[in-house]
Design an enzyme around this catalytic site. Sequence first.
Site, PDB file in Angstrom:
ATOM      1  CE  LYS A  38      -1.863   0.529   4.019  1.00 34.52           C
ATOM      2  NZ  LYS A  38      -1.243   1.512   4.911  1.00 34.52           N
ATOM      3  CB  THR A  39       3.576   2.385   2.232  1.00 29.21           C
ATOM      4  OG1 THR A  39       2.768   2.050   3.364  1.00 29.21           O
ATOM      5  CG2 THR A  39       4.283   3.682   2.498  1.00 29.21           C
ATOM      6  CG  ASP A 221      -0.356   5.094   4.275  1.00 25.82           C
ATOM      7  OD1 ASP A 221      -1.250   4.246   4.081  1.00 25.82           O
ATOM      8  OD2 ASP A 221       0.852   4.792   4.386  1.00 25.82           O
ATOM      9  CD  GLU A 222      -1.283   2.818   8.220  1.00 24.11           C
ATOM     10  OE1 GLU A 222      -2.354   2.165   8.315  1.00 24.11           O
ATOM     11  OE2 GLU A 222      -0.158   2.276   8.167  1.00 24.11           O
ATOM     12  CD  GLN A 252      -3.053  -3.591   8.520  1.00 21.90           C
ATOM     13  OE1 GLN A 252      -1.997  -3.179   8.980  1.00 21.90           O
ATOM     14  NE2 GLN A 252      -3.202  -3.883   7.245  1.00 21.90           N
ATOM     15  NE  ARG A 610       1.948  -5.536  10.737  1.00 24.41           N
ATOM     16  CZ  ARG A 610       1.504  -4.945   9.646  1.00 24.41           C
ATOM     17  NH1 ARG A 610       2.255  -4.075   9.012  1.00 24.41           N
ATOM     18  NH2 ARG A 610       0.315  -5.239   9.150  1.00 24.41           N
TER      19      ARG A 610
END
Length: 721
Positions: A38-39, A221-222, A252, A610
């Site tokens: 995503k990033t 983002d996020e 998340q 993670r």
Amino acid sequence: MTHKSQATRYDQLTPSQRKAVFHIEGPLLVLAGPGSGKTRVITHRIVALIDSGVNPHNICAITFTNKAADEMRQRANALGSSAGAHISTFHSLCVRILRRYADKAGIKPNFSIYNDSDQASCMKQAVKDCELDTTNFPPARMLDAVSTLKNKLIDAEHFGSDADDFFSKTLAKIYIRYQSILSEQNGLDFDDLLMKTAFLLKGHSDVRNELGERFKFLLIDEYQDTNHAQYEIAKALVSSHSNICAAGDPDQSIYRWRGADIRNILNFEKDWPDATVVKLEENFRSRPEILQMADSLISLNQNRKQKKLIPTRPPAADIVITEFEDEQEEAEGIAQKVRQLTDPSFRGGKLVPAKAGGKSLRDIAVFYRVNSMSRALEEAFIRNKIPYQIVRGTEFYNRKEIRDLLAYLKILVNPSDEVALLRIINTPARGIGKTTVDRVRSYAVLNNITLFDAFKKAGDIESLSKAPKAKIAAFVEMLERFKKDVAGKVAPLIEHVFTESGLRKSIQSDDSALENVNELISAAAQYDRQAEEPALLDYLQQIALFSDADAYDASSDRVAFMTLHAAKGLEFEDVFIAGLEDGLLPHERSNTDDDETEEERRLFFVGITRAKAGLYISYARYRTVRGQLQRTIPSPFLFELGTEFTESDNVISSATSVIPAQAGIHCFAAGELVRHKSFGLGRVKEFIDMGEDSIVKVRFNTGQTKSIMLKYANLSRINDI
DNA sequence: CATAGCCGCCTTTTT
DNA sequence: GGCGGCTATG
């Protein structure tokens, strides 16, 4: 400058990633699972926008932490050049906006940013000023309540006029007083940064238009962790063009307690009906066994949009769930496992090594629910001589010597900052005690001037005798001298203030304190080198927004210890998650409703996802909590990892760690009749002997086949009854 | 006014 | 178990 050809630069993107990158105009929602890149997509999108002719100056990207912003900047520059694009956190962006439009926001640009302990002292004062008891109205609770209101953009006046019950009315009084204390000191707390910006944008169409012109493309983002204030700010920023790109993963979302509103991402398509939605469901990070486990867990959340986790890597995970006696043994077990993974010659330890070591320490992380759990880990890693880093950035800036020194600097920039002034007035001791300060204070209140101005006029205060007057005069003079050197680089100024204030002398015998100050000075020197125009105000406002996660140093070869919250956005080859106990994860304080339990589950989900290849989950039978040794109960989440694995061979795949069987745990043979507490009668299909971690596959009369970990399941032979 | 020592309070996660 | 604040003492 070398410029990669566009073709090679974007070649590696999948079709959905490309869509997210090249869909330029209009609202775009990127629903991205963990490890979906995503990033990377956002970074590529920034570069793609620039490639398509957008001026970098017109791009604003918002990340969750400063660290993430730094990384995005670097990656974007590596791909091409993003120089000029604004990449920062929401809070940093707000500071810039508020500084620029200070008069319209009704504040002064040299505001102090108050962290939680500064806030606590203001709130305490507010409660006292309202003539209320701090036992009935604990400042921490009041701050919580005020913070919630601010995140919802409910200001003190509106809340006050709507309050009808006793508690709300009292809270309103406190809220109003707290805000006036802050504004008297020209201070803003974290929530004010957002709220004031949101109100500024709402109330000033000219500011909105100007910023809409400046930032023609907004990327966030996020997005799942934005609160209402941030949502309104984002909406206002794009009101003239709707070029908003939000990326996130509802699974998340782990900051509900801080006001994050998952509806922001769930309702994106309602807010922007013409939105393009791109789903990124492929996972490029984790081995499939890990993803299966994560999926089995997160599927149990009721309030959730269905999403796939599509593995792209071949299976080869090492997943182990281990029980330890207490937190010391847990920490020791983790340390030894780390040695196995990293040191090829190490053959010791309770756990049988999975494969020859040789991995890097930097590829390993240990996660936990609460910071206090780092202690046992530290001790074990020190014992085993394994280098580690604790990712907790705010801790450094909370040290007494650092806060004292910074308080001197804050006063120079913002003399109204009473919190800072009271901190340093007698630190180091210079004979200006409580009585003196109280007298000056009453003078300030009586004459309606700031405390600092009252100190300046101490000569006129009748209640003061000669000695304190002289001491105060010397103090004020000292600050005036410092003020002359405020302009320019920060590091030399800090050094100067440290010595001249007498702070250096007062801590000269404390090596660790001196070391910390030296670290502060070298960090400031770093700032001086990087900043276009180093300025004390800017420096202070920047470090006030430093976060825990910002302290993570990926370049140093050490095992990283951090909370599950700080783990967001990171990935590691091998991940340890400690303390899977009821009351810790899920935490007892978040047991009031199902939503909170679901958030705890998401937190565990974040931790699991993670991991690239190794996942080591553990819990201790006993744990010392607040000095008390307590018997623990395994986390209910442990039971949720394997239930979907009924058709696979193992709940614990490639499990290589075997704990010696406990007395009382016996083997089951295929074909035996058994009874389970909730599933009822069943017949054993298979027994996978892994000592204490043994698994029994049972076909129940309900028709379901379940794999059950023996030590958790209250499974009894039917002829035992 | 400074300092030591004790008591009581909190104690999840953090920008 | 840790910290802030209060009190007693020098």
